[in-house]
Write a protein that holds these residues in place. Structure first.
Motif, mmCIF file in Angstrom:
data_model
loop_
_atom_site.group_PDB
_atom_site.id
_atom_site.type_symbol
_atom_site.label_atom_id
_atom_site.label_comp_id
_atom_site.label_asym_id
_atom_site.label_seq_id
_atom_site.Cartn_x
_atom_site.Cartn_y
_atom_site.Cartn_z
ATOM 1 N N VAL A 129 0.847 -1.201 0.000
ATOM 2 C CA VAL A 129 0.000 0.000 0.000
ATOM 3 C C VAL A 129 0.879 1.247 0.000
ATOM 4 C CG1 VAL A 129 -1.670 1.318 1.352
ATOM 5 C CG2 VAL A 129 -1.944 -1.148 1.115
ATOM 6 N N LEU A 130 1.916 1.249 0.822
ATOM 7 C CA LEU A 130 2.774 2.425 0.926
ATOM 8 C C LEU A 130 3.584 2.646 -0.340
ATOM 9 C CD1 LEU A 130 4.101 1.971 4.567
ATOM 10 C CD2 LEU A 130 2.334 3.531 3.779
ATOM 11 N N GLY A 131 3.999 1.563 -0.976
ATOM 12 C CA GLY A 131 4.832 1.686 -2.166
ATOM 13 C C GLY A 131 6.259 2.046 -1.800
ATOM 14 N N PHE A 132 6.945 2.677 -2.718
ATOM 15 C CA PHE A 132 8.344 3.029 -2.466
ATOM 16 C C PHE A 132 8.753 4.148 -3.411
ATOM 17 C CE2 PHE A 132 8.057 -0.490 -5.399
ATOM 18 C CZ PHE A 132 8.857 -0.116 -6.441
ATOM 19 N N ARG A 151 3.285 7.023 -4.775
ATOM 20 C CA ARG A 151 3.096 7.485 -6.150
ATOM 21 C C ARG A 151 1.771 8.230 -6.312
ATOM 22 N NH1 ARG A 151 3.078 3.930 -11.697
ATOM 23 N NH2 ARG A 151 2.246 5.560 -13.000
ATOM 24 N N SER A 152 0.696 7.623 -5.824
ATOM 25 C CA SER A 152 -0.619 8.233 -6.068
ATOM 26 C C SER A 152 -0.763 9.574 -5.357
ATOM 27 C CB SER A 152 -1.741 7.272 -5.663
ATOM 28 O OG SER A 152 -1.676 7.000 -4.290
ATOM 29 N N MET A 153 -0.067 9.757 -4.229
ATOM 30 C CA MET A 153 -0.175 11.027 -3.503
ATOM 31 C C MET A 153 1.112 11.842 -3.654
ATOM 32 S SD MET A 153 -3.211 10.672 -2.485
ATOM 33 C CE MET A 153 -3.486 12.056 -1.436
ATOM 34 N N GLU A 154 1.866 11.591 -4.704
ATOM 35 C CA GLU A 154 3.146 12.278 -4.930
ATOM 36 C C GLU A 154 2.988 13.803 -4.878
ATOM 37 O OE1 GLU A 154 6.255 11.299 -5.270
ATOM 38 O OE2 GLU A 154 7.104 13.180 -5.967
ATOM 39 N N GLN A 155 1.943 14.282 -5.539
ATOM 40 C CA GLN A 155 1.738 15.725 -5.629
ATOM 41 C C GLN A 155 1.585 16.354 -4.233
ATOM 42 O OE1 GLN A 155 -1.521 16.619 -8.219
ATOM 43 N NE2 GLN A 155 -0.831 18.714 -8.529
ATOM 44 N N GLN A 156 0.868 15.666 -3.352
ATOM 45 C CA GLN A 156 0.653 16.202 -2.006
ATOM 46 C C GLN A 156 1.888 15.999 -1.138
ATOM 47 O OE1 GLN A 156 -1.567 14.284 -3.597
ATOM 48 N NE2 GLN A 156 -3.195 15.767 -3.897
ATOM 49 N N LEU A 157 2.588 14.887 -1.333
ATOM 50 C CA LEU A 157 3.698 14.537 -0.455
ATOM 51 C C LEU A 157 4.979 15.331 -0.738
ATOM 52 C CD1 LEU A 157 3.277 10.657 -0.374
ATOM 53 C CD2 LEU A 157 3.170 12.136 1.625
ATOM 54 N N HIS A 158 5.230 15.623 -2.035
ATOM 55 C CA HIS A 158 6.591 16.108 -2.334
ATOM 56 C C HIS A 158 6.838 17.569 -1.972
ATOM 57 C CE1 HIS A 158 6.226 18.630 -5.902
ATOM 58 N NE2 HIS A 158 5.283 17.829 -6.333
ATOM 59 N N LYS A 254 4.200 -6.690 -6.090
ATOM 60 C CA LYS A 254 2.900 -6.476 -6.736
ATOM 61 C C LYS A 254 1.781 -6.452 -5.701
ATOM 62 C CE LYS A 254 0.490 -8.643 -10.583
ATOM 63 N NZ LYS A 254 0.390 -9.861 -11.349
ATOM 64 N N ASN A 255 0.962 -5.402 -5.735
ATOM 65 C CA ASN A 255 -0.199 -5.354 -4.849
ATOM 66 C C ASN A 255 -1.325 -6.159 -5.502
ATOM 67 O OD1 ASN A 255 -2.237 -4.831 -3.107
ATOM 68 N ND2 ASN A 255 -2.105 -2.605 -3.213
ATOM 69 N N ARG A 256 -1.371 -7.429 -5.139
ATOM 70 C CA ARG A 256 -2.295 -8.350 -5.806
ATOM 71 C C ARG A 256 -3.757 -8.052 -5.497
ATOM 72 N NH1 ARG A 256 0.765 -12.407 -7.876
ATOM 73 N NH2 ARG A 256 2.935 -12.203 -7.285
ATOM 74 N N ALA A 257 -3.997 -7.316 -4.446
ATOM 75 C CA ALA A 257 -5.384 -6.994 -4.088
ATOM 76 C C ALA A 257 -6.051 -6.130 -5.146
ATOM 77 C CB ALA A 257 -5.408 -6.276 -2.745
ATOM 78 N N ILE A 258 -5.253 -5.426 -5.933
ATOM 79 C CA ILE A 258 -5.840 -4.590 -6.993
ATOM 80 C C ILE A 258 -5.282 -4.908 -8.383
ATOM 81 C CG2 ILE A 258 -6.430 -2.642 -5.494
ATOM 82 C CD1 ILE A 258 -3.831 -1.296 -6.598
ATOM 83 N N MET A 259 -4.226 -5.742 -8.423
ATOM 84 C CA MET A 259 -3.569 -5.987 -9.715
ATOM 85 C C MET A 259 -3.766 -7.401 -10.232
ATOM 86 S SD MET A 259 0.075 -4.165 -9.222
ATOM 87 C CE MET A 259 0.265 -2.437 -8.960
ATOM 88 N N ASP A 260 -4.250 -8.277 -9.383
ATOM 89 C CA ASP A 260 -4.439 -9.659 -9.810
ATOM 90 C C ASP A 260 -5.896 -9.909 -10.167
ATOM 91 O OD1 ASP A 260 -1.980 -10.752 -9.813
ATOM 92 O OD2 ASP A 260 -2.299 -12.120 -8.127
ATOM 93 N N MET A 261 -6.084 -10.624 -11.249
ATOM 94 C CA MET A 261 -7.442 -11.037 -11.615
ATOM 95 C C MET A 261 -7.617 -12.489 -11.210
ATOM 96 S SD MET A 261 -8.541 -9.531 -15.273
ATOM 97 C CE MET A 261 -7.201 -10.183 -16.235
ATOM 98 N N ALA A 353 -7.392 4.998 -4.492
ATOM 99 C CA ALA A 353 -6.229 5.867 -4.747
ATOM 100 C C ALA A 353 -4.917 5.098 -4.681
ATOM 101 C CB ALA A 353 -6.221 7.010 -3.750
ATOM 102 N N LEU A 354 -4.826 4.030 -5.440
ATOM 103 C CA LEU A 354 -3.588 3.254 -5.531
ATOM 104 C C LEU A 354 -3.297 3.031 -7.011
ATOM 105 C CD1 LEU A 354 -4.186 0.590 -2.741
ATOM 106 C CD2 LEU A 354 -2.411 2.325 -2.737
ATOM 107 N N PRO A 355 -2.034 3.160 -7.398
ATOM 108 C CA PRO A 355 -1.741 3.031 -8.831
ATOM 109 C C PRO A 355 -1.754 1.575 -9.299
ATOM 110 C CG PRO A 355 0.263 3.426 -7.586
ATOM 111 C CD PRO A 355 -0.855 3.453 -6.602
ATOM 112 N N GLY A 356 -2.067 1.426 -10.555
ATOM 113 C CA GLY A 356 -1.964 0.096 -11.179
ATOM 114 C C GLY A 356 -3.193 -0.774 -11.032
ATOM 115 N N GLU A 357 -4.300 -0.199 -10.602
ATOM 116 C CA GLU A 357 -5.495 -1.024 -10.432
ATOM 117 C C GLU A 357 -6.010 -1.471 -11.799
ATOM 118 O OE1 GLU A 357 -9.035 0.904 -9.066
ATOM 119 O OE2 GLU A 357 -9.906 -0.977 -8.375
#
Lengths: 560, 122
Positions: A129-132, A151-158, A254-261, A353-357
Motif C-alpha cells: 500500500v505504501l509503495g516506495f 506514487r498516487s499522492m506524490e503531488q501532495q507529499l513532495h 505487486k499489490n495483488r489486491a488490486i492488480m491480480d485477476m 487511490a492506488l496506482p496500477g489497479e
C-alpha cells in the motif's frame, strides 16, 4: 562590454541555492507514522578545490564515509571534476562531525547538501500500500514515488523546493550581506490513511502464518468498513521490505489486491441471487429445482457437490449450489444478469487511490457462448480483483450501496492541521435495502450448522459470508489440474456489519480434497474476525458457543 | 624703515584650516564608519549564517529523532523487543473469556463496553 564582464563576474560569485522541501509523512488513521524521513547529506567533492590534498582529505573522510582510504583518494584526485558525488546519503550526525573535522584542519573541497532518506519503520508491513520511491531516470538525483501511496499522492507529499540567490567569497563561504532573492520551501503535506495499523498487524500475522504453513503461491487479505468504503487493512503475500529494495523481487512488489485477476468462485453467487430477487425473477419463497446434482445444459453437465432437489434462494446460497445459481441466472437472462454484474462494480476500476489497479474482465453478452451465463453465475468465466470482491460484498453488508473504496483518510499540513478530508462516496444504489438484508440473512446461514463455512464462525458473534473455491486458470488456456484459489468473504456482526473481510489463498500446498474455501480460508477469517472484534470492542450479538469457564478464587488463600 | 612698508606676516588662517580639517575628519570618519558598518554587517551575517546552520542542525536532529522514535515504536521493533525481553504476554485464550450478552439500556448509547476504544468510535 561592461555588462558582459559583470555578468561573468556575477556568475562566478552568485549561485542559486536550492532549499529542499521536506516530504510529507504517511500515517495511519491514528497518527502512527508509516513513512518518515531520515535527514542525510549528499557529499560532493570539487576536485578543483581539493587539488593536491586528496590523500589528506581522504584520510580524514574515509572513516565517516565508510570508503577505503585508497579508493577515496583515487575518487577525490580528479581536479577537473567539480561535482563528484561521493555518497548520496551520509547520515546527518556523521556529516556534521566530518564537516567540523575538515574545518578544524582547514581543508576544503568536500561540500554537503541536505538530502533525506525515506524510511518505512514497519518494514514489510503494509509495503504494497505504501509503495516506495525511486529515480525516474537513472541520472536523476531526486527520488519520486513510483508505487503505492508514495506514487498516487506524490503531488501532495513532495512539496515544493525553495531557493535563495547567494554570493560567496573565493573560499566558497557565503556572503550573507549579499543575499538576493529568496523563496521559502513549501513542505509536503502529511497523508493520513484509512488503514488502522492494529488491524493491519492482525491481518499480517494471520496471513503470514497461513503463508508459512500452507505454502500457497499467494495470499491476500483485506478488511474494509462496508458503510464508508474505508480500507482498514490490506495485506499481500509474498511481500517485500521497501527499506531494502535491492533484495525485493518484482513478483513480491505487486499489490495483488488490486492488480491480480482471479475467478471468484462461489462468492460471486451473491450477484445472481441479488439480481434475481430484485428483478422479481424469484421471490424469497420460490423453489428452484437443482436437478439432483447433475444438470445437463448446452451439451455439458454442471455438477453440485451433493444432489439437491428443490431449494429456495436462501438454501442455494447456504449450500452453494452451482445448479441453483445457474438456473437463476438463466431465468434472469443474459442482459439482465450482465447488468447486475456491472452494477456490483465488476469489470470497472473501483477508483481506489492506488496506482496500477486493473478493471478485471467481464465480457459483454455479445461475446458469451451458451454456457457462459451458467459458469458466470458460479463465479467462473469472469475475472475480478480481490478489492472488487470486497466492495461487492459491502453492497450486501451496507444495505445495497456500492461504495468507492477509500485508502486516504485526509491530507494534513506540516503542523497537523487538516487540509482536506475525503468523504465516503456512494457510487450507486445497486439493490434495495430489503434485498440486501435478505441476502445478508442467507449469508449468515452459510456459517451456521449445515452451511459451507462453519469454520468461519466467531464465538459470540453472528458471521455472514460466502466461501469460494475456484480452479486456477492456466495462462495458456483452460484450468490447472489440482490447483485452486480458495477464499472466504464475510462480514461481522451479521446484523449490523462493522467490517468486511476477505481471505484469499492461491494454490495452498495441501491435499486437493481439503483445498476448499470453507476449510482453508474460513478458519483464517475466523481468527482475524475474532481479534478484530476484540480490538473494535464489538458487543457480542450471539450467545457464546463455548461454556463459560469461571476460575475458582477460593484456591488462592489470603494470609495476613 | 619706511613707515608705509606693509608688514608681511604669514598668519595661519584658522578659519579655512578648520573648515578643511573638519571636512577631512568628516570624510575620514564616514569612511571609518562605512568600514565599521560593513564589518558589523559581515559579522552579523556570519552570525546569522551560524544561527541558521544551528537551526538546520536542530531541525535535522529533530527529524532524526522522529524517525528513530517511529522505528523503535514500530510494530516489528516492539515484537522483537517482546521476544528479546521474554515478556510473558500471550493472547487471552478463548476459554478464559466469559461472554455476556449485555442489557440493552446500559450506557448512553445503550451498549455495555468492557474496554471502549474511543479512538475508533465515530
Amino acid at each position: 562590454m561592461h555588462e558582459e564582464y559583470s555578468a561573468i563576474a556575477a556568475s562566478k560569485h552568485s549561485i542559486r541555492n536550492t532549499i529542499p522541501a521536506r516530504r510529507g509523512l504517511i500515517t495511519d488513521r491514528n497518527g502512527e507514522i508509516l513513512a518518515a524521513n531520515m535527514p542525510a547529506q549528499r557529499v560532493v567533492a570539487d576536485g578543483s578545490h581539493i587539488k593536491d590534498k586528496a590523500a589528506l582529505v581522504a584520510e580524514i573522510a574515509a572513516p565517516y564515509l565508510g570508503i577505503p582510504v585508497a579508493e577515496l583518494t583515487e575518487r577525490l584526485a580528479q581536479p577537473t571534476n567539480k561535482y563528484n558525488v561521493i555518497t548520496p546519503n551520509l547520515e546527518e550526525d556523521k556529516a556534521i562531525a566530518l564537516k567540523k573535522e575538515l574545518d578544524k584542519k582547514g581543508l576544503r573541497g568536500l561540500y554537503f547538501y541536505p538530502n533525506s532518506v525515506r524510511t518505512y519503520p514497519n518494514a514489510s508491513i503494509l509495503s504494497h500500500v505504501l509503495g516506495f520511491m525511486s529515480r525516474k531516470n537513472p541520472s536523476d538525483e531526486v527520488l519520486v514515488g513510483v508505487d503505492g501511496i508514495e506514487r498516487s499522492m506524490e503531488q501532495q507529499l513532495h512539496g515544493e523546493d525553495g531557493f535563495r540567490h547567494i554570493e560567496h567569497d573565493r573560499a566558497g563561504r557565503e556572503l550573507v550581506v549579499y543575499r538576493g532573492q529568496e523563496k521559502a520551501p513549501r513542505h509536503g503535506s502529511n497523508v493520513e490513511l484509512t488503514i488502522d495499523m492494529a488491524l493491519q498487524s492482525i491481518l499480517e500475522a494471520e496471513l503470514e502464518n497461513a503463508y508459512r504453513e500452507l505454502k500457497p503461491d499467494t495470499a491476500i487479505g483485506i478488511i474494509a468498513d462496508p458503510k464508508t468504503g474505508e480500507i482498514l487493512a490490506m495485506s499481500n503475500r509474498p511481500t517485500f521490505d521497501p527499506n531494502n529494495l535491492n533484495e525485493a523481487k518484482p513478483d513480491e512488489m505487486k499489490n495483488r489486491a488490486i492488480m491480480d485477476m482471479v475467478e471468484p468462485g462461489s462468492t460471486f453467487k451473491i450477484v445472481v441471487a441479488s439480481g434475481a430477487l430484485n428483478e422479481h425473477t424469484v421471490t424469497e419463497k420460490t423453489e428452484v429445482y437443482c436437478e439432483g446434482g447433475r444438470f445437463l445444459y448446452g451439451g455439458r453437465i454442471l455438477k453440485d457437490h451433493h444432489g439437491y432437489g428443490n431449494m429456495t434462494v436462501e438454501q442455494i446460497l447456504i449450500k452453494s449450489s452451482n445448479i441453483g445459481s445457474a438456473k437463476m441466472a438463466l431465468m434472469m437472462g443474459d442482459d439482465k444478469y450482465y447488468e447486475y454484474v456491472r452494477r456490483f462494480g465488476f469489470g470497472e476500476r473501483t477508483g481506489v487511490a492506488l496506482p496500477g489497479e486493473i478493471p478485471g474482465l467481464v465480457h459483454p453478452p455479445a461475446r458469451w457462448d451458451k454456457l457462459t451465463i451458467t459458469r458466470m453465475a458460479m463465479g467462473h468465466s469472469v475475472a475480478v480483483t480481490p478489492l472488487q470482491m470486497v466492495m461487492g460484498m459491502s453492497v450486501i453488508a451496507n444495505g445495497g450501496k456500492l461504495m468507492k473504496p477509500q485508502i486516504v483518510h485526509s491530507i494534513k499540513d506540516e503542523d497537523g492541521q487538516e487540509v482536506y478530508r475525503f468523504q465516503p462516496e456512494v457510487m450507486r444504489q445497486v439493490i434495495p435495502e430489503s434485498t440486501a438484508h435478505f441476502i445478508a440473512k442467507a449469508l449468515a446461514g452459510v456459517c451456521d450448522d449445515g452451511g459451507t463455512a462453519t469454520l468461519a464462525r466467531v464465538n459470540g458473534f453472528d458471521v455472514a459470508g460466502k466461501t469460494g473455491t475456484a480452479q486456477k486458470v492456466n495462462p495458456k488456456g483452460g484450468y490447472m489440474e489440482g490447483k485452486y484459489v480458495v477464499s472466504f468473504l464475510g462480514f461481522m456482526p451479521a446484523q449490523d456489519p462493522r467490517f468486511v473481510c476477505l481471505i484469499m489463498i492461491d494454490n495452498a500446498k495441501i491435499s486437493s480434497g481439503l483445498n476448499y474455501g470453507g476449510l482453508v480460508a474460513a478458519p483464517i477469517f475466523s481468527r482475524v474476525a475474532e481479534k478484530t472484534a476484540r480490538y473494535l470492542d464489538l458487543v457480542p450479538t450471539a450467545p457464546s458457543m463455548l461454556p463459560i469457564a469461571f476460575s475458582e478464587p477460593s484456591s488462592r488463600k489470603v494470609t495476613q | 624703515m619706511s613707515t608705509n612698508r606693509r608688514k608681511e606676516v604669514n598668519q595661519i588662517q584658522l578659519g579655512p584650516l578648520f573648515k578643511w580639517l573638519t571636512l577631512a575628519v568628516m570624510i575620514g570618519g564616514c569612511g571609518l564608519l562605512f568600514v565599521y558598518v560593513k564589518n558589523q554587517q559581515h559579522t552579523l551575517g556570519q552570525e546569522t549564517r551560524k544561527v541558521e546552520l544551528q537551526m538546520r542542525e536542530v531541525r535535522a536532529y529533530n527529524e532524526v529523532l522522529l524517525a528513530k522514535i517511529s522505528q523503535l515504536s514500530s510494530r516489528p521493533a516492539l515484537q522483537r523487543k517482546l521476544e528479546q525481553t521474554m515478556v510473558a504476554l500471550v493472547p487471552i485464550q478463548d476459554n478464559s473469556i466469559a461472554r455476556l450478552v449485555p442489557p440493552v439500556t446500559v450506557g448512553s448509547d445503550g451498549l455495555l463496553r468492557t474496554a471502549a476504544n474511543e479512538r475508533f468510535r465515530p
